[in-house]
Design an enzyme around this catalytic site. Sequence first.
Site, PDB file in Angstrom:
ATOM      1  N   GLU A 170      -2.275  27.932 -33.355  1.00 35.93           N
ATOM      2  CA  GLU A 170      -2.774  27.390 -34.629  1.00 35.93           C
ATOM      3  C   GLU A 170      -2.700  28.436 -35.726  1.00 35.93           C
ATOM      4  O   GLU A 170      -2.520  28.116 -36.898  1.00 35.93           O
ATOM      5  CB  GLU A 170      -4.199  26.847 -34.431  1.00 35.93           C
ATOM      6  N   SER A 198      -4.304  21.552 -22.974  1.00 35.79           N
ATOM      7  CA  SER A 198      -4.885  20.363 -22.335  1.00 35.79           C
ATOM      8  C   SER A 198      -5.299  20.619 -20.884  1.00 35.79           C
ATOM      9  O   SER A 198      -5.202  19.714 -20.042  1.00 35.79           O
ATOM     10  CB  SER A 198      -3.932  19.168 -22.441  1.00 35.79           C
TER      11      SER A 198
HETATM   12  C1  PEP Z   1      -6.280  26.247 -27.025  1.00 36.28           C
HETATM   13  O1  PEP Z   1      -6.732  26.030 -28.131  1.00 36.28           O
HETATM   14  O2  PEP Z   1      -6.028  27.405 -26.700  1.00 36.28           O
HETATM   15  C2  PEP Z   1      -6.061  25.118 -26.122  1.00 36.28           C
HETATM   16  C3  PEP Z   1      -5.416  25.319 -25.028  1.00 36.28           C
HETATM   17  O3  PEP Z   1      -6.572  23.888 -26.519  1.00 36.28           O
HETATM   18  P1  PEP Z   1      -6.695  22.567 -25.590  1.00 36.28           P
HETATM   19  O4  PEP Z   1      -7.241  23.029 -24.263  1.00 36.28           O
HETATM   20  O5  PEP Z   1      -7.639  21.694 -26.325  1.00 36.28           O
HETATM   21  O6  PEP Z   1      -5.328  21.997 -25.453  1.00 36.28           O
END
Ligand code: PEP
Length: 251
Positions: free
Chosen positions: A97, A213
């Site tokens: 991000e 995820s």
């Molecule tokens: C993350 O932000 O590092 C991440 C893996 O998010 P999520 O587990 O929600 O996919």
Amino acid sequence: MRKPFIAGNWKMNTDAAGAAALASGLVKALAEVTTVDVAVCPPFVYLQTVAKALDGSAIQLGAQDVYFQNNGAFTGEISCAMLKDVCCKYVIVGHSERRHIIGESDELINKKAAAVIASGLHVILCVGELLEEREAGKTKTVVAEQVKKGLAGVTAEQMKSVTIAYEPVWAIGTGRNATPEQAQEVHAMIRGLLAELYGNAVAGQTRIQYGGSAKPANTAELMANPDVDGLLVGGASLKVEDFAAMVKTVA
Ligand code: PEP
């Protein structure tokens, strides 16, 4: 043997009361766990609140980002010294991000990683390909470049302060995790690259987390891979039951 390492990235979520409750809930739920390293990374403004809630427990505190300068006129930024001051042990650097929404470059991420290591903190360096890069067959090239550039100038000795998190961007927050085979393939490539860069001993000691995820239902199958040493968890780290279940599955 590499001790499994599970970290929760709370991103821009919770409020002061919610952060304290989440941390306290995890302390209670994970009191008996000794075979897994666990960390939580709340938003900067709740670090002290969460540090208080974690006090006396084995759960460590991490930050989601940092700036590479020590102090000075860098409005809005936070230094490694400040993170140490509020009891952080880990710092996430190069999260997708920050790469793709905020626009951070490999060069900036490398400066941050170097600053984290130099300060005595431990860096979680995130790498991962976009969906179009995977579809174009470029996953290994992209990830290898990110690892090399992110670790530029980092010595074999300093690798003790590094965890790599492989997080395919298309799997983050989408509910669509990489298959265990896809994760293992990239993790094995990263470990091979670390062996080329630093030798087999460092490659064998460095933990490589998977992120994207990850949730209670897929924890066991992801962690069954020989090169998956832990998880970086986003969404599922915001619920005590889910995150605790994942840690306990691994323990
Ligand atoms: C993350 O932000 O590092 C991440 C893996 O998010 P999520 O587990 O929600 O996919």
